[in-house]
Scaffold this motif. Structure first.
Motif, PDB file in Angstrom:
ATOM      1  N   HIS A   1       0.842  -1.200   0.000  1.00 28.58           N
ATOM      2  CA  HIS A   1       0.000   0.000   0.000  1.00 28.58           C
ATOM      3  C   HIS A   1       0.877   1.249   0.000  1.00 28.58           C
ATOM      4  N   PRO A   2       1.584   1.501  -1.100  1.00 32.13           N
ATOM      5  CA  PRO A   2       2.553   2.611  -1.122  1.00 32.13           C
ATOM      6  C   PRO A   2       1.941   3.975  -0.857  1.00 32.13           C
ATOM      7  N   ASP A   3       0.798   4.274  -1.442  1.00 35.38           N
ATOM      8  CA  ASP A   3       0.221   5.611  -1.271  1.00 35.38           C
ATOM      9  C   ASP A   3      -0.131   5.878   0.186  1.00 35.38           C
ATOM     10  N   GLU A   4      -0.799   4.903   0.813  1.00 40.86           N
ATOM     11  CA  GLU A   4      -1.168   5.066   2.215  1.00 40.86           C
ATOM     12  C   GLU A   4       0.068   5.096   3.115  1.00 40.86           C
ATOM     13  N   ALA A   5       1.058   4.264   2.786  1.00 40.28           N
ATOM     14  CA  ALA A   5       2.281   4.214   3.592  1.00 40.28           C
ATOM     15  C   ALA A   5       3.039   5.536   3.519  1.00 40.28           C
ATOM     16  N   ILE A   6       3.125   6.118   2.329  1.00 33.71           N
ATOM     17  CA  ILE A   6       3.799   7.408   2.165  1.00 33.71           C
ATOM     18  C   ILE A   6       3.085   8.487   2.970  1.00 33.71           C
ATOM     19  N   SER A   7       1.768   8.457   2.960  1.00 29.73           N
ATOM     20  CA  SER A   7       0.992   9.431   3.728  1.00 29.73           C
ATOM     21  C   SER A   7       1.266   9.303   5.226  1.00 29.73           C
ATOM     22  N   ILE A   8       1.316   8.060   5.718  1.00 29.91           N
ATOM     23  CA  ILE A   8       1.618   7.835   7.135  1.00 29.91           C
ATOM     24  C   ILE A   8       3.016   8.343   7.466  1.00 29.91           C
TER      25      ILE A   8
ATOM     26  N   ALA B   1       9.843  14.281   0.121  1.00 31.76           N
ATOM     27  CA  ALA B   1      10.819  13.643   1.006  1.00 31.76           C
ATOM     28  C   ALA B   1      10.319  12.288   1.474  1.00 31.76           C
ATOM     29  N   ALA B   2       9.025  12.201   1.797  1.00 34.29           N
ATOM     30  CA  ALA B   2       8.448  10.935   2.247  1.00 34.29           C
ATOM     31  C   ALA B   2       8.472   9.903   1.128  1.00 34.29           C
ATOM     32  N   LYS B   3       8.131  10.321  -0.076  1.00 30.70           N
ATOM     33  CA  LYS B   3       8.126   9.386  -1.210  1.00 30.70           C
ATOM     34  C   LYS B   3       9.541   8.914  -1.522  1.00 30.70           C
ATOM     35  N   ASP B   4      10.508   9.825  -1.470  1.00 31.76           N
ATOM     36  CA  ASP B   4      11.902   9.456  -1.715  1.00 31.76           C
ATOM     37  C   ASP B   4      12.370   8.426  -0.690  1.00 31.76           C
ATOM     38  N   ALA B   5      12.044   8.665   0.593  1.00 32.83           N
ATOM     39  CA  ALA B   5      12.461   7.744   1.651  1.00 32.83           C
ATOM     40  C   ALA B   5      11.777   6.391   1.496  1.00 32.83           C
ATOM     41  N   TYR B   6      10.478   6.417   1.187  1.00 37.88           N
ATOM     42  CA  TYR B   6       9.730   5.166   1.037  1.00 37.88           C
ATOM     43  C   TYR B   6      10.245   4.367  -0.164  1.00 37.88           C
ATOM     44  N   ASP B   7      10.411   5.030  -1.298  1.00 35.67           N
ATOM     45  CA  ASP B   7      10.843   4.330  -2.513  1.00 35.67           C
ATOM     46  C   ASP B   7      12.207   3.674  -2.309  1.00 35.67           C
ATOM     47  N   PHE B   8      13.093   4.351  -1.566  1.00 38.58           N
ATOM     48  CA  PHE B   8      14.423   3.786  -1.334  1.00 38.58           C
ATOM     49  C   PHE B   8      14.355   2.574  -0.411  1.00 38.58           C
ATOM     50  N   ALA B   9      13.504   2.655   0.603  1.00 38.26           N
ATOM     51  CA  ALA B   9      13.430   1.581   1.598  1.00 38.26           C
ATOM     52  C   ALA B   9      12.563   0.411   1.164  1.00 38.26           C
ATOM     53  N   LYS B  10      11.638   0.635   0.249  1.00 40.97           N
ATOM     54  CA  LYS B  10      10.639  -0.378  -0.088  1.00 40.97           C
ATOM     55  C   LYS B  10      11.225  -1.756  -0.404  1.00 40.97           C
ATOM     56  N   PRO B  11      12.283  -1.875  -1.213  1.00 36.01           N
ATOM     57  CA  PRO B  11      12.802  -3.216  -1.512  1.00 36.01           C
ATOM     58  C   PRO B  11      13.382  -3.924  -0.286  1.00 36.01           C
TER      59      PRO B  11
END
Length: 325
Positions: free
Chosen positions: A251-258, A269-279
């Motif tokens: 659930h990337p969109d909801e996770a980025i919002s959280i 900044a949140a999307k950059d951090a999430y995208d890097f950590a996701k894998p």
């Protein structure tokens, strides 16, 4: 004596706390529910699966009430577990190694991420890691995990670690500030500080995980004296955590919002951090043993502990995550 003096700054008072609270082995439980007191100096994208799991009610539906106790450092997290103020800590891997070497009974039971999240950034005039010979790098402090990892990174990249000057700069935010201000030539940054550095003209050189793979950066650790009588409770906690990590990945969109709301950072900044950590979100909780051995080897070579290091088996018990559904 020298080794113990060096360790004192990291694990001050830890053994005294263990002795003083040796009988604090019971977890809080009522009406079929278990309360887990989780001490954590980990924040942001690294802690997202916990944050999301609480907000989405994933821990709740699994009968787990998570009480997060914010601490300022891994050493404080270890002390909270030793004193019985917390049942488990989310802490840096190097902190467990130091704590265990000083005589504690901390045990790693799972990880939060499978790969280190640091990215080497430099001043604009540096184009490759080879050019760091004779240059300076910001680190948290002498003997810190940031220094140990950086020396391992340089060694594996063909740069003599001794040719680099390591500048104690404190937290990631001040390391980034030192780089942007031109006070150092480079820094190993984690999201979201990497985005700020890039926007300020700093150059991305290499991701640590590409050079030093499977070095899990943050782990869950608990005292063996509490783990042993409460295996089912810790397995249930880790089962819920793994479900939370899967939710974050799915659930990337909801996770980025959280993440944006919890860390009080911008969407970018949140999307950059999430995208890097996701894998690297650990959906099975299992620590790579070879990666843990690498941590020990680097600590032995570049850290402040030069004898009596724990073994991988001393440090890590995979059964709590393995047997969770």
């Amino acid at each position: 004596m020298k080794r113990r003096a060096l360790l004192a700054g990291t694990c001050a008072g830890l053994l005294a706390l263990v002795v003083g609270c040796a009988n604090s082995t019971e977890l809080s439980a009522a009406n079929g529910r278990t309360t887990i007191k989780l001490a954590s100096s980990i924040t942001g994208s690294s802690f997202l699966a916990v944050t999301a799991g609480i907000e989405q009610g994933i821990f709740d539906k699994n009968g787990i009430d998570v009480e997060v106790i914010k601490v300022k450092s891994t050493a404080e997290g270890a002390a909270a577990v030793a004193s019985g103020q917390a049942n488990v800590a989310a802490m840096l891997t190097e902190g467990v190694i130091s704590s265990r070497a000083s005589g504690s009974d901390l045990k790693i039971i799972a990880n939060l991420l499978t790969e280190d999240q640091h990215i080497l950034y430099s001043k604009p005039d540096i184009d490759s890691i080879e050019q760091f010979a004779g240059r300076s790098l910001a680190i948290v402090g002498p003997g810190s995990g940031t220094e140990i990892l950086a020396k391992g990174l340089f060694e594996r990249s063909g740069v003599d670690p001794a040719s680099v000057q390591y500048i104690p700069s404190g937290a990631a935010s001040t390391q980034m500030a030192a780089l942007v201000a031109g006070q150092v030539d480079g820094a190993g940054l984690v999201p979201p500080y990497d985005l700020t550095a890039a926007e300020s003209g700093s150059k991305e050189i290499v991701e640590y995980r590409d050079i030093l793979p499977k070095l899990t950066p943050q782990v869950f650790a608990a005292s063996e004296r509490v783990l042993t009588p409460n295996p089912d409770e810790f397995r249930a906690f880790l089962s819920a955590y793994k479900e939370s990590a899967r939710w974050v990945v799915d659930h990337p969109d909801e996770a980025i919002s959280i993440l944006m709301n919890d860390s009080q950072i911008s969407y970018d900044a949140a999307k950059d951090a999430y995208d890097f950590a996701k894998p690297d979100y650990s959906t099975d909780g299992l620590v790579d043993k070879q990666g843990l051995q690498t941590w020990l080897d680097l600590t032995d070579k570049y850290g402040t502990i030069h004898d009596e290091l724990p073994t991988v088996d001393d440090l890590y018990d995979p059964t709590y995550a393995q047997t969770a559904p």
